[in-house]
Design a protein around this motif. Structure first.
Motif: not given
Length: 282
Positions: A175, A139, A243
């Motif tokens: 991710r 995250t 990302a």
């Protein structure tokens, strides 16, 4: 006290009972019978076959005679089975060694970024910074808004595992796996459903009429995950900095949903699932 006189006496008695003209082969049978009957071990058996033979050699000689006479032979010697067993053991050992080497190679090359997952724990994920590239963080931008959790069942976990495995095979980073799992959680609740809006099907509610594949293909979790990840990869190439952006943006870039922000609420659980699954797959 030696038992030789008693043995000699019994042999003499037996010799007296052998009919005239009895063949040497039949006499050999009789001699073997004495050995099996427990007459005792002697240095030699003379007078039955006409040729002295060591008692220890009698079973082998008898086997040869019986084999020549067309009778059933004794069980084979243990040399061949032992040799065959040794070959089988060697084969199994080699197979295990090869498989172990292959597994180690896969561990090293399938997803090199996996070694960074544990390191990511030492950095504040919500801050979105640290030594890891954003695509290798679960995250990197933190979660967006309130989070919702699904009760985890075996079926849901297995479907999440199929998605993570597809990401592993494509070397797309953790991710991407989190984005894919969160998307499936929103679209189908991580259940491989055979219905949806219009002709939507499967984990990602992909439509055959929109070129996602045939209905049968879409209903295969591994295929559906691969199709989503391929589309996500295209989005990533067109979108620098993807990302580090909120998860819902990447999900929406693939799904084009009427409710783009809905994907955000699954990010925390999706990240937890991906972390748990990758530890078992790699």
């Amino acid at each position: 006290m030696t038992r030789t006189p008693r043995v000699t006496s019994k042999l003499s008695g037996l010799r007296g009972r052998i009919p005239a003209g009895l063949s040497r082969r039949s006499a050999a049978y009789a001699g073997a019978g004495l050995a099996l009957a427990g007459v005792g071990t002697v240095a030699s058996v003379t007078g039955l076959t006409g040729t002295p033979q060591a008692a220890a050699a009698q079973p082998a000689a008898l086997n040869r005679i019986i084999a020549q006479d067309g009778h059933t032979t004794a069980p084979p010697a243990t040399t061949k089975p032992t040799t065959k067993h040794a070959v089988e053991v060697a084969h199994v050992t080699r197979t295990k060694t090869v498989r172990k080497a292959a597994a180690q190679a896969k561990h090293a090359t399938t997803w090199s970024a996996i070694s960074r997952i544990e390191a990511a724990r030492t950095y504040p994920k919500a801050a979105g910074h640290g030594a890891l590239p954003a695509q290798d963080q679960l995250t990197p931008a933190g979660t967006s808004g309130p989070q919702t959790w699904l009760p985890m069942t075996t079926a849901r976990y297995d479907n999440a595992k199929a998605i993570v495995r597809a990401a592993l095979d494509r070397h797309m980073g953790v991710r991407s796996a989190v984005i894919a799992v969160a998307t499936a959680m929103q679209e189908s609740g991580l259940i491989n459903v055979n219905y949806g809006t219009s002709d939507s099907l499967g984990l990602f509610q992909q439509r055959p009429s929109c070129g996602w594949g045939t209905a049968a293909q879409i209903m295969q979790p591994s295929y559906a995950a691969g199709a989503f990840l391929s589309a996500l990869h295209g989005y990533q190439q067109r979108t620098p900095g993807w990302a580090s952006a909120p998860l819902w943006q990447a999900a929406q870039g693939v799904q084009v949903s009427a409710y783009p922000y809905a994907y955000a609420k699954w990010e925390a659980q999706a990240a937890s699932l991906v972390e748990s699954i990758t530890k078992r797959l790699v």
